[in-house]
Design a protein around this motif. Structure first.
Motif, short mmCIF file in Angstrom:
data_model
loop_
_atom_site.label_atom_id
_atom_site.label_comp_id
_atom_site.label_asym_id
_atom_site.label_seq_id
_atom_site.Cartn_x
_atom_site.Cartn_y
_atom_site.Cartn_z
N ASP A 178 10.28 28.02 5.92
CA ASP A 178 10.71 27.80 7.31
C ASP A 178 10.83 29.11 8.08
O ASP A 178 10.36 29.21 9.21
CB ASP A 178 12.05 27.05 7.36
CG ASP A 178 11.92 25.59 6.98
OD1 ASP A 178 10.79 25.06 7.02
OD2 ASP A 178 12.95 24.99 6.63
N ARG A 179 11.46 30.11 7.46
CA ARG A 179 11.61 31.42 8.13
C ARG A 179 10.25 32.08 8.35
O ARG A 179 9.99 32.64 9.41
CB ARG A 179 12.51 32.33 7.32
CG ARG A 179 13.95 31.93 7.37
CD ARG A 179 14.81 32.88 6.58
NE ARG A 179 16.19 32.42 6.55
CZ ARG A 179 17.12 32.98 5.79
NH1 ARG A 179 16.84 34.01 5.02
NH2 ARG A 179 18.35 32.51 5.82
N ASN A 209 8.41 30.35 11.15
CA ASN A 209 8.95 30.76 12.45
C ASN A 209 8.44 32.13 12.87
O ASN A 209 8.14 32.36 14.05
CB ASN A 209 10.48 30.73 12.45
CG ASN A 209 11.01 29.32 12.50
OD1 ASN A 209 10.37 28.41 13.02
ND2 ASN A 209 12.18 29.12 11.92
N LYS A 235 6.30 24.26 16.62
CA LYS A 235 7.58 24.00 15.96
C LYS A 235 8.04 22.55 16.09
O LYS A 235 8.66 22.01 15.18
CB LYS A 235 8.66 24.93 16.53
CG LYS A 235 8.47 26.37 16.13
CD LYS A 235 9.53 27.25 16.76
CE LYS A 235 9.32 28.70 16.41
NZ LYS A 235 10.34 29.55 17.03
N LYS A 239 5.39 17.68 14.51
CA LYS A 239 5.19 17.72 13.06
C LYS A 239 4.09 16.79 12.57
O LYS A 239 3.82 16.73 11.37
CB LYS A 239 6.50 17.42 12.36
CG LYS A 239 7.55 18.47 12.66
CD LYS A 239 8.85 18.18 11.96
CE LYS A 239 9.85 19.27 12.34
NZ LYS A 239 11.13 19.09 11.69
N ARG A 290 1.46 25.67 7.48
CA ARG A 290 2.59 25.47 6.54
C ARG A 290 2.09 25.27 5.12
O ARG A 290 2.65 25.81 4.16
CB ARG A 290 3.46 24.31 6.99
CG ARG A 290 4.31 24.68 8.20
CD ARG A 290 5.36 23.65 8.50
NE ARG A 290 6.33 23.52 7.44
CZ ARG A 290 7.47 24.20 7.36
NH1 ARG A 290 7.76 25.12 8.26
NH2 ARG A 290 8.31 23.99 6.38
#
Length: 150
Positions: free
Chosen positions: A16-17, A20, A35, A38, A50
């Motif tokens: 996730d980090r 971002n 973001k 999805k 991802r």
């Protein structure tokens, strides 16, 4: 607990980090779309990115098999190769993983001088990230060569 094991336990947080940080390479409106949406069909950039980040992290923490790494990275790099990015911007997101790992490790310069174990683990992981970046550059160049030949 080793740094690799701590990263394994917090793999979802790391992804996730890192994601971002990757989105920061896009303009503000694109960032919010990446973001928030999805759905893999209406936002394939998000889903491919991802998936590439997850597979790449697995390789960094695992055996670093070049062929597997290429399979994991190719879709994300292929997308970035056709976008309006310089070569450094297209593959630079790989280095953001170092920042995420450092934050998770909590190893600062002062702590590192007194704790050689965590520092050596951190340096080993960062060297692996550097290897990933080189593979990413190879993929990017192959994609760009293909575009130019077409």
């Amino acid at each position: 607990m080793s740094l690799k094991k701590r990263i394994e336990k917090k793999k979802a947080v790391v992804i996730d980090r890192w994601f971002n940080l990757v989105t920061e390479s896009y303009q503000a409106d694109t960032q919010s779309f990446l973001k928030s949406n999805k759905d893999p069909f209406s936002n394939p950039v998000r889903s491919n990115t991802r998936r590439a980040l997850q597979g790449t992290l697995d390789q960094v923490l695992g055996d670093m098999d070049r062929d597997s790494l290429i399979v994991q990275l190719d879709p994300a790099i292929r997308i970035r190769a056709v976008q309006n990015f310089s070569p450094a911007q297209a593959v630079g997101f790989i280095f953001a993983l170092k920042r995420v790992i450092r934050d998770l490790a909590g190893v600062g310069i002062k702590e590192g001088l007194s704790a050689p174990g965590p520092v050596s683990e951190l340096l080993e992981l960062e060297a692996r990230v550097d290897q990933v970046a080189l593979v990413a550059m190879d993929i990017y160049m192959a994609c760009r060569e293909k575009i130019y030949s077409l």
